[in-house]
Design an enzyme around this catalytic site. Sequence first.
Site, mmCIF file in Angstrom:
data_model
loop_
_atom_site.group_PDB
_atom_site.id
_atom_site.type_symbol
_atom_site.label_atom_id
_atom_site.label_comp_id
_atom_site.label_asym_id
_atom_site.label_seq_id
_atom_site.Cartn_x
_atom_site.Cartn_y
_atom_site.Cartn_z
ATOM 1 N N HIS A 17 -12.396 -2.996 4.527
ATOM 2 C CA HIS A 17 -11.792 -2.782 5.850
ATOM 3 C C HIS A 17 -12.848 -2.907 6.942
ATOM 4 O O HIS A 17 -12.635 -3.553 7.968
ATOM 5 C CB HIS A 17 -11.187 -1.373 5.963
ATOM 6 N N LYS A 41 4.967 9.030 2.764
ATOM 7 C CA LYS A 41 3.826 9.032 1.847
ATOM 8 C C LYS A 41 2.895 10.188 2.165
ATOM 9 O O LYS A 41 2.610 10.464 3.318
ATOM 10 C CB LYS A 41 3.029 7.732 1.989
ATOM 11 N N ARG A 90 -7.184 -10.875 0.801
ATOM 12 C CA ARG A 90 -8.023 -10.828 -0.396
ATOM 13 C C ARG A 90 -7.692 -11.947 -1.363
ATOM 14 O O ARG A 90 -8.565 -12.447 -2.065
ATOM 15 C CB ARG A 90 -7.842 -9.487 -1.109
ATOM 16 N N SER A 127 -7.942 0.646 -1.101
ATOM 17 C CA SER A 127 -8.076 2.103 -1.042
ATOM 18 C C SER A 127 -7.478 2.758 -2.277
ATOM 19 O O SER A 127 -8.035 3.717 -2.816
ATOM 20 C CB SER A 127 -7.380 2.646 0.212
#
Length: 159
Positions: A17, A41, A90, A127
């Site tokens: 990040h 969440k 990614r 993460s």
Amino acid sequence: MRRAVCPGSFDPITNGHLDIIGRASKLYDVVHVAVMINQSKKGLFTVDERIELIREVTADFGNVEVESFHGLLVDFCKQREIPAIVKGLRAVSDFDYELQMAQMNNGLSGVETLFVPTNPTYSFLSSSLVKEVATWGGDVSHLLPPTVHEALVKRLGER
């Protein structure tokens, strides 16, 4: 003034990040890091803790502002007159999802999305993966800024 936003949950912020935010900070006058609030969440870190950690690790960039948001990212952009979203990619699998989001965001508001290929060093990094490995005692210190790693170790020790 050229402005962009780097959105995410950042639970926690990783070196991947930070790489994307840092690269964006060289291209834009102001980079807003928008920490998503997702009521459904339960994060490892609270939104306020994430904001504080991000502020600490981006302070040297000098042109990064960090705040939370909920709702549509395009509304966040519209309220702050931000014309561009910067997203790191990614892998090809990221592109499939992010392209749909970019097209939707552009259709809703005209906000453009710029894709930045992730540094290959971080192409596997997320993460979620960091938290999982750290939970089982794996060394993730090389994947996080030092202050974030300290906070992660401390938080996992509280569980």
